[in-house]
Design a protein around this motif. Structure first.
Motif, PDB file in Angstrom:
ATOM      1  N   GLU A 333       0.828  -1.196   0.000  1.00 57.98           N
ATOM      2  CA  GLU A 333       0.000   0.000   0.000  1.00 57.98           C
ATOM      3  C   GLU A 333       0.877   1.268   0.000  1.00 57.98           C
ATOM      4  O   GLU A 333       0.539   2.267  -0.624  1.00 57.98           O
ATOM      5  CB  GLU A 333      -0.891  -0.019   1.231  1.00 57.98           C
ATOM      6  N   GLU A 334       1.978   1.171   0.676  1.00 57.52           N
ATOM      7  CA  GLU A 334       2.926   2.290   0.700  1.00 57.52           C
ATOM      8  C   GLU A 334       3.373   2.594  -0.738  1.00 57.52           C
ATOM      9  O   GLU A 334       3.382   3.741  -1.177  1.00 57.52           O
ATOM     10  CB  GLU A 334       4.137   1.912   1.569  1.00 57.52           C
ATOM     11  N   SER A 366      13.023  -1.513  -2.394  1.00 57.24           N
ATOM     12  CA  SER A 366      12.667  -0.995  -3.721  1.00 57.24           C
ATOM     13  C   SER A 366      11.573  -1.837  -4.383  1.00 57.24           C
ATOM     14  O   SER A 366      10.812  -1.348  -5.192  1.00 57.24           O
ATOM     15  CB  SER A 366      13.896  -0.950  -4.625  1.00 57.24           C
ATOM     16  N   ARG A 367      11.488  -3.112  -4.015  1.00 59.76           N
ATOM     17  CA  ARG A 367      10.592  -4.012  -4.748  1.00 59.76           C
ATOM     18  C   ARG A 367       9.138  -3.515  -4.741  1.00 59.76           C
ATOM     19  O   ARG A 367       8.505  -3.404  -5.777  1.00 59.76           O
ATOM     20  CB  ARG A 367      10.660  -5.432  -4.204  1.00 59.76           C
ATOM     21  N   ALA A 368       8.624  -3.182  -3.547  1.00 60.16           N
ATOM     22  CA  ALA A 368       7.235  -2.748  -3.449  1.00 60.16           C
ATOM     23  C   ALA A 368       7.025  -1.464  -4.255  1.00 60.16           C
ATOM     24  O   ALA A 368       5.981  -1.267  -4.889  1.00 60.16           O
ATOM     25  CB  ALA A 368       6.862  -2.526  -1.996  1.00 60.16           C
ATOM     26  N   ARG A 374       5.319   0.296 -11.742  1.00 59.62           N
ATOM     27  CA  ARG A 374       5.045  -0.432 -12.993  1.00 59.62           C
ATOM     28  C   ARG A 374       3.558  -0.463 -13.293  1.00 59.62           C
ATOM     29  O   ARG A 374       3.137  -0.225 -14.409  1.00 59.62           O
ATOM     30  CB  ARG A 374       5.573  -1.859 -12.879  1.00 59.62           C
ATOM     31  N   LYS A 375       2.763  -0.728 -12.246  1.00 62.97           N
ATOM     32  CA  LYS A 375       1.312  -0.783 -12.455  1.00 62.97           C
ATOM     33  C   LYS A 375       0.791   0.541 -12.977  1.00 62.97           C
ATOM     34  O   LYS A 375      -0.134   0.600 -13.761  1.00 62.97           O
ATOM     35  CB  LYS A 375       0.596  -1.141 -11.152  1.00 62.97           C
ATOM     36  N   ILE A 581      10.433   9.766   1.300  1.00 63.83           N
ATOM     37  CA  ILE A 581      11.293   8.937   2.148  1.00 63.83           C
ATOM     38  C   ILE A 581      10.386   7.864   2.745  1.00 63.83           C
ATOM     39  O   ILE A 581       9.445   8.174   3.479  1.00 63.83           O
ATOM     40  CB  ILE A 581      11.956   9.763   3.261  1.00 63.83           C
ATOM     41  N   VAL A 582      10.641   6.625   2.368  1.00 64.11           N
ATOM     42  CA  VAL A 582       9.703   5.558   2.736  1.00 64.11           C
ATOM     43  C   VAL A 582      10.296   4.655   3.809  1.00 64.11           C
ATOM     44  O   VAL A 582      11.501   4.662   4.054  1.00 64.11           O
ATOM     45  CB  VAL A 582       9.290   4.740   1.493  1.00 64.11           C
TER      46      VAL A 582
END
Ligand SMILES: Nc1ncnc2c1ncn2[C@@H]1O[C@H](COP(=O)(O)OP(=O)(O)OP(=O)(O)O)[C@@H](O)[C@H]1O
Ligand SMILES: [Mg+2]
Length: 772
Positions: A333-334, A366-368, A374-375, A581-582
């Motif tokens: 969700e982030e 980075s994956r999430a 991409r979506k 910044i996540v």
């Protein structure tokens, strides 16, 4: 006064105009330290200093290139290309090439990357029959790296009781022997690792006074950016080279020292005044990068650190919007929140993808972000992580290239001797290895001299080995006259690498072939670029050096418009209008590994300061309520760093009393998550709220920061563009329409811009002025 000096404020102009002597500029983020270095070099050149006599050390090679371009513009000549400018590693690798033979290395020495070094260490641990769970190869590598960066040679190690005792205490009493074996193997392979590039430079300057003098005379003016992050080895090089003329200018910010874990020593900045005779200290206080909100929030954070130099940082820029804080349920969700926010902000304000950066503490995060981008079909680029050049198929090609340059390079040889398969098996390799150790020769030399050695290798295998050696030698001969592209092209064809992958036929196999094509294209571009320089032929040696020394920031060559994703460590020195910044959660940021001592925690806090001060217009901080860590979904707590920012700078997207340190997910006694509570916590109506709309003031600021077109640009309401039209865009400058596609609201134009390359723009949004 030359006109460019007017582009500096009074405080910045002082260090620029002090032509000679030692000086240090200590100042907070965004206050123009890098700008001072750039303008100072331009000023020196305008005063007749030969660019060949100026050495400037930067954090990335990309930064060096940008600085050179800027200087060329200021001084209005191409002389800037003669400046010695780049990272410590790339500059000193060049010098070592000239001087390597003095140190017993071939001048075509290989540069081992981290993977190569770790592979050697693994082999050493195995050969010494040590327990690989005790002697973890990555740990051993880091330990050896730290010895080298502190200039502790093998000999010094064995003279240092304390170090040996520390290793014995951590159950690794044979560390010294591993170190010795590692150093021997690298030397025998004609290879230097990254740390050697600094260590050997030190050795060179210490052992050969005439060499030291030569470079002292050459580098009459020395400048260092990001001085707070130099390690001991780098410090000593700078000190030795600048000792004669003492024309040295270093700039840095103790509050941005974030590489202690790699040996950076903040004392280098604190002790600078003692190191030179007459040091001028300059301070800059005005921040030009960020809004008041960001500057003040960043000040309030760094205030919490005890170890720091007192500094003032203020800005004349707009107040700006507050820093947005948002809590999301999961990292998925982030990611969706960040992607939506980028999308909306971009559309509302006519921005480029490159106006946005997503920063995180660890690469795994980075994956999430990638999934979500991409979506939404937002192009992005990841910096760092496994780079293009470390992919297996690319490294295989590069290993052939390395081997033909330096046949002693054992890591390269081991990779390719039986790839593609040539029937040279492990038993044969073991026998060759034993012989190589026995005769103190490289594997390649052993194979070359097989006829004279009494080895249990049958005649069919012997001829396979002979063929391999002959093939490599034929490449070496080719490389003496051909450029890097011709050699690489021949190698991929003659070795059968590409055929091997074609046989494979799987989508992965095809992707690998495409990567190799991409590599060849890259080499071709490199060769063409090099040939434009007067003294370069685009040789393979030059290309390999370029690849080996590219920092994580340098590895991207294309200039397509993309959102940047990177760790905070890599973002040092950079700036972006919008920064996310996540993962601001306890144990992630600050990292669980960095909370044992105050000094570790303070380094994490400096890292947060660096992250926040990258933002020009707006910063977003996000955290999740639960996150997968070590394969388990665990509750996450908001980072203390959010708490540390004064509330007046923050804009919570969630009810605030819901936020303060308390478990955000209720779990039942079995630790199960209560699903109904989770749903309650979701942002209302399921979709992330729209990003904050910038004020008119902010927009003005944005335009100010970017090259604006000379006249106001009107939006094209009714679109009557066609291929061939000349247009002008507020940010990308002039361009030519290549084609138009789609209809009505969806109509897009593909335009080749002078400043931005080829871009596809939605005409409904793009503010274009039609020129012809
Ligand atoms: N006098 C000035 N006038 C206008 N813009 C300036 C001035 N000085 C600096 N800037 C701009 O402010 C921004 C920050 O400058 P710079 O990158 O040199 O700061 P820095 O101190 O090196 O930051 P960091 O600590 O992050 O490395 C840049 O965009 C720069 O062009
Ligand atoms: Mg800077």
């Amino acid at each position: 006064m030359e006109s460019y000096l007017a582009e500096l404020n009074d405080a910045q102009r002082e260090p620029v105009l002090q032509k000679d002597g030692a000086m240090i500029v200590i100042a907070g983020a965004g206050s123009g330290k890098t700008r001072v270095l750039t303008y100072r070099i331009a000023y020196l050149m305008s005063k007749g200093v030969d660019p060949f006599n100026i050495l400037s050390l930067t954090f990335t090679n990309k930064a060096a290139r940008e600085m050179k371009n800027r200087i060329s513009k200021i001084v209005g000549s191409s002389e800037a290309k003669n400046l010695w400018m780049g990272t410590f590693h790339s500059i000193f690798a060049k010098i070592l090439r000239f001087e390597a033979e003095k140190l017993g290395y071939p001048s075509n020495f290989t540069i081992y990357d981290t993977q190569d070094s770790q592979s050697v260490i693994r082999a050493v641990i195995k050969d010494m029959r040590l327990d690989k769970d005790v002697y973890k190869y990555k740990q051993v590598y880091n330990r050896i790296s730290s010895f080298k960066n502190s200039l502790i040679t093998v000999k010094a190690y064995f003279q240092n009781g304390e170090l040996q005792e520390a290793d014995a205490m951590s159950k690794k009493p044979r560390m010294g022997e591993i170190y010795q074996a590692y150093v021997d193997r690298c030397f025998k392979a004609g290879a230097m690792d990254f740390d050697d590039l600094l260590l050997k430079t030190n050795e060179l300057l210490n052992r050969f006074p005439e060499v030291l003098q030569k470079y002292q005379n050459r580098f009459r003016y020395i400048l260092v950016d990001e001085y707070q992050d130099t390690n001991h080895s780098q410090y000593l090089i700078v000190k030795a080279l600048s000792d004669k003329f003492q024309n040295i200018c270093v700039v840095g910010d103790d509050a941005q020292s974030i590489y202690a874990f790699r040996g950076a020593n903040i004392n280098n900045i604190l002790n600078f005044q003692k190191d030179y005779d007459d040091v001028q200290m300059y301070r800059l206080e005005q921040n030009y990068r960020s809004t008041k909100n960001i500057v003040n929030a960043a000040n309030s954070i760094i205030d919490k650190n005890k170890t720091k130099l007192e500094k003032v940082v203020w800005t004349d820029n707009d107040e700006g919007p507050k820093i947005v804080v948002n809590r999301l349920l999961t990292d998925g969700e982030e990611g969706r929140f960040v992607a939506s926010s980028i999308f909306e902000t971009k559309m509302q304000n006519q921005l480029s993808n490159s106006d946005f950066a997503i920063l995180y503490r660890t690469n795994a995060q980075s994956r999430a972000m990638e999934d979500a981008l991409r979506k939404k079909e937002i192009p992005y680029r990841i910096y760092g992580g496994l780079s293009f050049y470390q992919r297996k198929e690319i490294k295989d090609v590069l290993s052939y290239l390395r081997l033909l340059m330096n046949p002693k390079d054992e890591e390269a040889l081991k990779r390719v001797i039986n790839y593609p398969a040539r029937g040279i098996g492990q038993t044969t390799m073991d026998r060759l290895n034993i012989a190589a150790n026995q005769y103190e020769k490289s594997l390649f030399e052993v194979i070359e001299n097989l006829d004279h050695l009494d080895l249990k290798i049958n005649s069919s295998t012997r001829s396979k080995l002979q063929n391999f050696v002959n093939m490599i030698k034929s490449f070496t001969i080719l490389s003496q006259n051909a450029d890097a592209f011709v050699v690489a092209d021949t190698v991929t064809k003659k070795t059968g690498l590409v055929q091997e992958m074609k046989k494979d036929g799987t989508p992965e196999g095809i992707a690998r072939i495409e990567n190799i094509e991409e590599l060849l294209n890259g080499i071709r571009d490199f060769v063409e670029g090099q040939k434009e320089l007067a003294d370069s032929t685009g040789s393979l040696a030059e290309f390999l050096e370029d690849v080996a020394l590219a920092t994580d920031m340098d590895k991207d060559t294309s200039d397509e418009d993309r959102v940047a994703l990177m760790t905070i460590h890599l973002a040092k020195g950079l700036e972006f209008p919008y920064v996310y910044i996540v993962g601001l959660e306890e144990d992630l940021f600050p990292s669980a590994m960095s909370m044992n001592t105050r000094s570790e925690l303070e380094e994490e806090r400096r890292l947060f300061y660096v992250a926040l001060t990258r933002a020009e217009n707006q910063a977003y901080l996000t955290y999740t309520q639960s996150r997968y860590r070590w394969g388990k979904l665990v509750d996450a707590e908001p980072s203390r760093f959010i708490e540390e920012i004064d509330d007046k700078f923050l804009d919570y997207m969630i009810p605030q009393d819901d936020y303060k340190y308390k478990p955000l997910i209720d779990t039942d006694i079995f630790g199960e998550v209560d699903k109904s509570k989770l749903r309650q916590n979701k942002p209302k109506n399921g979709t992330p709220p729209p990003a904050h709309k910038p004020t008119e003031q902010q927009l003005r600021k944005l335009r100010k920061l970017k090259p604006a077109s000379p006249e106001p640009v009107k939006a094209t309401k009714s679109v009557n563009l066609s291929a061939g039209n000349e247009v002008e865009h507020m940010r990308f400058g002039k361009g030519k329409v290549l084609k138009i596609e789609g209809i009505g609201q969806d109509q897009k134009a593909e335009i080749d811009f002078e400043n931005g390359g080829i871009k596809k723009l939605l005409l409904r949004f793009a503010k274009l002025k039609v020129l012809s």
